[in-house]
Design a protein around this motif. Structure first.
Motif, PDB file in Angstrom:
ATOM      1  N   ALA A  83       7.041  60.280  21.250  1.00 32.11           N
ATOM      2  CA  ALA A  83       8.482  60.544  21.234  1.00 32.11           C
ATOM      3  C   ALA A  83       8.896  61.571  22.280  1.00 32.11           C
ATOM      4  N   LEU A  84       7.919  62.278  22.835  1.00 38.87           N
ATOM      5  CA  LEU A  84       8.242  63.316  23.806  1.00 38.87           C
ATOM      6  C   LEU A  84       8.900  62.744  25.052  1.00 38.87           C
ATOM      7  N   ARG A  85       8.454  61.588  25.512  1.00 33.97           N
ATOM      8  CA  ARG A  85       9.023  61.019  26.737  1.00 33.97           C
ATOM      9  C   ARG A  85      10.499  60.669  26.538  1.00 33.97           C
ATOM     10  N   THR A  86      10.828  60.166  25.347  1.00 35.95           N
ATOM     11  CA  THR A  86      12.228  59.897  25.043  1.00 35.95           C
ATOM     12  C   THR A  86      13.028  61.188  25.023  1.00 35.95           C
ATOM     13  N   LEU A  87      12.442  62.237  24.454  1.00 35.38           N
ATOM     14  CA  LEU A  87      13.121  63.529  24.405  1.00 35.38           C
ATOM     15  C   LEU A  87      13.401  64.051  25.800  1.00 35.38           C
ATOM     16  N   ARG A  88      12.455  63.906  26.706  1.00 44.44           N
ATOM     17  CA  ARG A  88      12.629  64.432  28.060  1.00 44.44           C
ATOM     18  C   ARG A  88      13.871  63.846  28.727  1.00 44.44           C
ATOM     19  N   ARG A  89      14.149  62.598  28.438  1.00 43.40           N
ATOM     20  CA  ARG A  89      15.304  61.968  29.074  1.00 43.40           C
ATOM     21  C   ARG A  89      16.608  62.344  28.370  1.00 43.40           C
ATOM     22  N   ARG A  90      16.577  62.479  27.053  1.00 41.31           N
ATOM     23  CA  ARG A  90      17.807  62.684  26.295  1.00 41.31           C
ATOM     24  C   ARG A  90      18.168  64.161  26.111  1.00 41.31           C
ATOM     25  N   VAL A  91      17.225  65.051  26.416  1.00 42.39           N
ATOM     26  CA  VAL A  91      17.482  66.496  26.318  1.00 42.39           C
ATOM     27  C   VAL A  91      17.139  67.139  27.647  1.00 42.39           C
ATOM     28  N   PRO A 115      14.563  63.581  38.649  1.00 41.92           N
ATOM     29  CA  PRO A 115      14.468  63.124  37.251  1.00 41.92           C
ATOM     30  C   PRO A 115      14.635  61.617  37.107  1.00 41.92           C
ATOM     31  N   MET A 116      15.493  61.014  37.922  1.00 37.66           N
ATOM     32  CA  MET A 116      15.681  59.562  37.844  1.00 37.66           C
ATOM     33  C   MET A 116      14.420  58.832  38.304  1.00 37.66           C
ATOM     34  N   GLU A 117      13.750  59.357  39.301  1.00 34.81           N
ATOM     35  CA  GLU A 117      12.499  58.743  39.760  1.00 34.81           C
ATOM     36  C   GLU A 117      11.429  58.844  38.677  1.00 34.81           C
ATOM     37  N   VAL A 118      11.337  60.011  38.027  1.00 35.80           N
ATOM     38  CA  VAL A 118      10.321  60.224  36.989  1.00 35.80           C
ATOM     39  C   VAL A 118      10.507  59.235  35.844  1.00 35.80           C
ATOM     40  N   HIS A 119      11.759  58.982  35.480  1.00 34.33           N
ATOM     41  CA  HIS A 119      12.034  58.099  34.343  1.00 34.33           C
ATOM     42  C   HIS A 119      12.284  56.650  34.765  1.00 34.33           C
ATOM     43  N   GLY A 120      12.096  56.341  36.041  1.00 34.56           N
ATOM     44  CA  GLY A 120      12.215  54.965  36.507  1.00 34.56           C
ATOM     45  C   GLY A 120      13.611  54.405  36.417  1.00 34.56           C
ATOM     46  N   ILE A 121      14.596  55.240  36.707  1.00 34.30           N
ATOM     47  CA  ILE A 121      15.987  54.808  36.624  1.00 34.30           C
ATOM     48  C   ILE A 121      16.453  54.323  37.998  1.00 34.30           C
ATOM     49  N   GLY A 122      16.791  53.052  38.103  1.00 28.87           N
ATOM     50  CA  GLY A 122      17.348  52.499  39.325  1.00 28.87           C
ATOM     51  C   GLY A 122      16.368  52.434  40.483  1.00 28.87           C
ATOM     52  N   ASP A 123      16.886  51.968  41.650  1.00 27.47           N
ATOM     53  CA  ASP A 123      16.099  51.940  42.879  1.00 27.47           C
ATOM     54  C   ASP A 123      16.622  53.038  43.810  1.00 27.47           C
ATOM     55  N   ALA A 124      16.046  53.126  44.990  1.00 24.87           N
ATOM     56  CA  ALA A 124      16.398  54.214  45.907  1.00 24.87           C
ATOM     57  C   ALA A 124      17.887  54.206  46.250  1.00 24.87           C
ATOM     58  N   LYS A 125      18.446  53.019  46.460  1.00 20.65           N
ATOM     59  CA  LYS A 125      19.853  52.932  46.849  1.00 20.65           C
ATOM     60  C   LYS A 125      20.776  53.368  45.712  1.00 20.65           C
ATOM     61  N   SER A 126      20.482  52.904  44.497  1.00 20.73           N
ATOM     62  CA  SER A 126      21.338  53.272  43.358  1.00 20.73           C
ATOM     63  C   SER A 126      21.194  54.749  43.022  1.00 20.73           C
ATOM     64  N   ARG A 127      19.989  55.298  43.219  1.00 20.20           N
ATOM     65  CA  ARG A 127      19.814  56.732  42.958  1.00 20.20           C
ATOM     66  C   ARG A 127      20.592  57.560  43.968  1.00 20.20           C
ATOM     67  N   GLU A 128      20.619  57.130  45.205  1.00 24.65           N
ATOM     68  CA  GLU A 128      21.388  57.854  46.228  1.00 24.65           C
ATOM     69  C   GLU A 128      22.882  57.834  45.880  1.00 24.65           C
ATOM     70  N   ALA A 129      23.374  56.691  45.428  1.00 25.81           N
ATOM     71  CA  ALA A 129      24.782  56.608  45.029  1.00 25.81           C
ATOM     72  C   ALA A 129      25.056  57.494  43.819  1.00 25.81           C
ATOM     73  N   ARG A 130      24.115  57.548  42.898  1.00 26.54           N
ATOM     74  CA  ARG A 130      24.268  58.384  41.706  1.00 26.54           C
ATOM     75  C   ARG A 130      24.280  59.864  42.076  1.00 26.54           C
ATOM     76  N   VAL A 131      23.453  60.255  43.026  1.00 26.31           N
ATOM     77  CA  VAL A 131      23.428  61.649  43.489  1.00 26.31           C
ATOM     78  C   VAL A 131      24.785  62.046  44.051  1.00 26.31           C
TER      79      VAL A 131
END
Length: 354
Positions: A83-91, A115-131
């Motif tokens: 459950a720790l990995r879920t906690l890392r993302r939600r807290v 943090p998005m890379e660590v949790h596998g959120i999106g690709d490089a392009k979407s992460r850049e837009a999110r930043v």
């Protein structure tokens, strides 16, 4: 069901003597049986003197350090193992020092995207837009993503820390004295930003602070810590209007009164904070309490309900004299001036002035 439930959380550090055959000679009771809850969309402020265990409690909630005993439940699930990995993302966390909390070797965009890379959120392009979206959200410009932390002021760095915390869309953010290292005008901007983000995203905060005027502006409920234990929890309005624990009263009395004719009328709390290696018997506050009785020296009080939403660990909570009205008036005057500053900072932000 509460978003976060902390039950009997304890952290003891062994004290050892010797080099080769080190033996334990004592125990530091940094956090000793702390319990509280945080609802969705709520801000719980944790206050108390330096060294009382506030930051240690925050790190235990985040599982940056392992507790000696006790449980932390997030969204009904005990935080342990998988459950720790879920906690890392939600807290997430916003640290006190905006200079030490950012990696000087990473550009700002890389810091927020990590943090998005660590949790596998999106690709490089979407992460850049999110930043870029996050930078705009916290009051910075997209081109700031290419700069390094040393090119920013303290207030801007704290905005970057907030953007990093928001990157993985958390439900709870632990704010460990996020404005104490900033000057008052910058504090106003950061506090307003945190409140705006809470309304926009429905965030919950565990807000650690020394400045009670900031707490009065930010919090929904307040928990007061002394020597590793919570001694009072109450809704903000009730706690500031009628504190029920002698230590809470002492904290409120420590606020400077804006009227110079009243500044010398309050006797400051005497004595030193006892050592967490050897806490006093009975109530831990009895060595400094002006209302101490024999029962306080012998029996440890439990945190009990004495009014709707109010819990106090004090044998005498029901018999204490009324809280001095002039102290509340002084706090109100300080808070009113601070709120005016916050409003001015918000107006400047709305008009595009940073």
């Amino acid at each position: 069901m509460s978003l976060l439930e902390v039950t009997d959380l304890t952290k003891h550090y062994p004290v050892r003597q010797g080099i080769v055959m080190a033996r334990q000679v004592g125990t530091v009771r940094a956090v000793d049986g702390v319990s509280f809850r945080i609802e969705r969309g709520e801000t719980l402020a944790l206050v108390g003197e330096s060294g009382c265990g506030k930051s240690t409690t925050a790190r235990l909630v985040l599982r940056l350090i392992e507790p000696t005993s006790g449980t932390v439940r997030f969204d009904g699930q005990e935080v342990s193992g998988a459950a720790l990995r879920t906690l890392r993302r939600r807290v997430q966390v916003v640290f006190q020092d905006p200079y030490a909390s950012l990696n000087p070797r990473l550009r700002v965009g890389e810091t927020i995207a990590e943090p998005m890379e660590v949790h596998g959120i999106g690709d490089a392009k979407s992460r850049e837009a999110r930043v870029q979206e996050l930078l705009r959200l916290v009051g910075l410009a997209p081109f700031h993503a290419q700069r390094y932390p040393h090119e920013f002021s303290g207030g801007q760095r704290q905005r970057i820390g907030i953007a990093r915390a928001l990157a993985v869309q958390p439900d709870l953010i632990v704010c460990d004295e996020p404005v104490s290292a900033l000057d008052v005008s910058i504090q106003a901007q950061v506090v307003n930003l945190l409140k705006d983000l809470q309304r926009q995203f429905g965030l919950s905060y565990l807000f650690i602070a020394h400045d009670l005027a900031v707490v009065r502006h930010m919090a929904d409920r307040v928990a007061v810590m002394y020597l590793g234990q919570i001694v009072e929890t109450a809704p903000k309005r009730d706690l500031f209007a009628a504190p029920r624990h002698p230590y809470t009263r002492a904290l409120l009395r420590a606020i400077p009164h804006p009227d110079p004719r009243r500044r010398g009328q309050v006797t400051p709390l005497g004595g030193d904070v006892p050592s967490p290696m050897n806490p006093p018997s009975g109530c831990r506050f009895h060595t400094r309490c002006p209302f101490v009785q024999d029962i306080c020296r012998k029996e440890e009080p439990v945190l009990r309900d004495i009014a709707a939403g109010t819990r106090v660990a004090c044998h005498l909570a029901d018999t204490l004299p009324p809280f001095e009205a002039e102290i509340g008036e002084g706090l109100s005057a300080v808070a009113t001036k601070r709120l005016a500053l916050y409003a001015a900072a918000k107006d400047r932000r709305a008009s595009g002035i940073r």
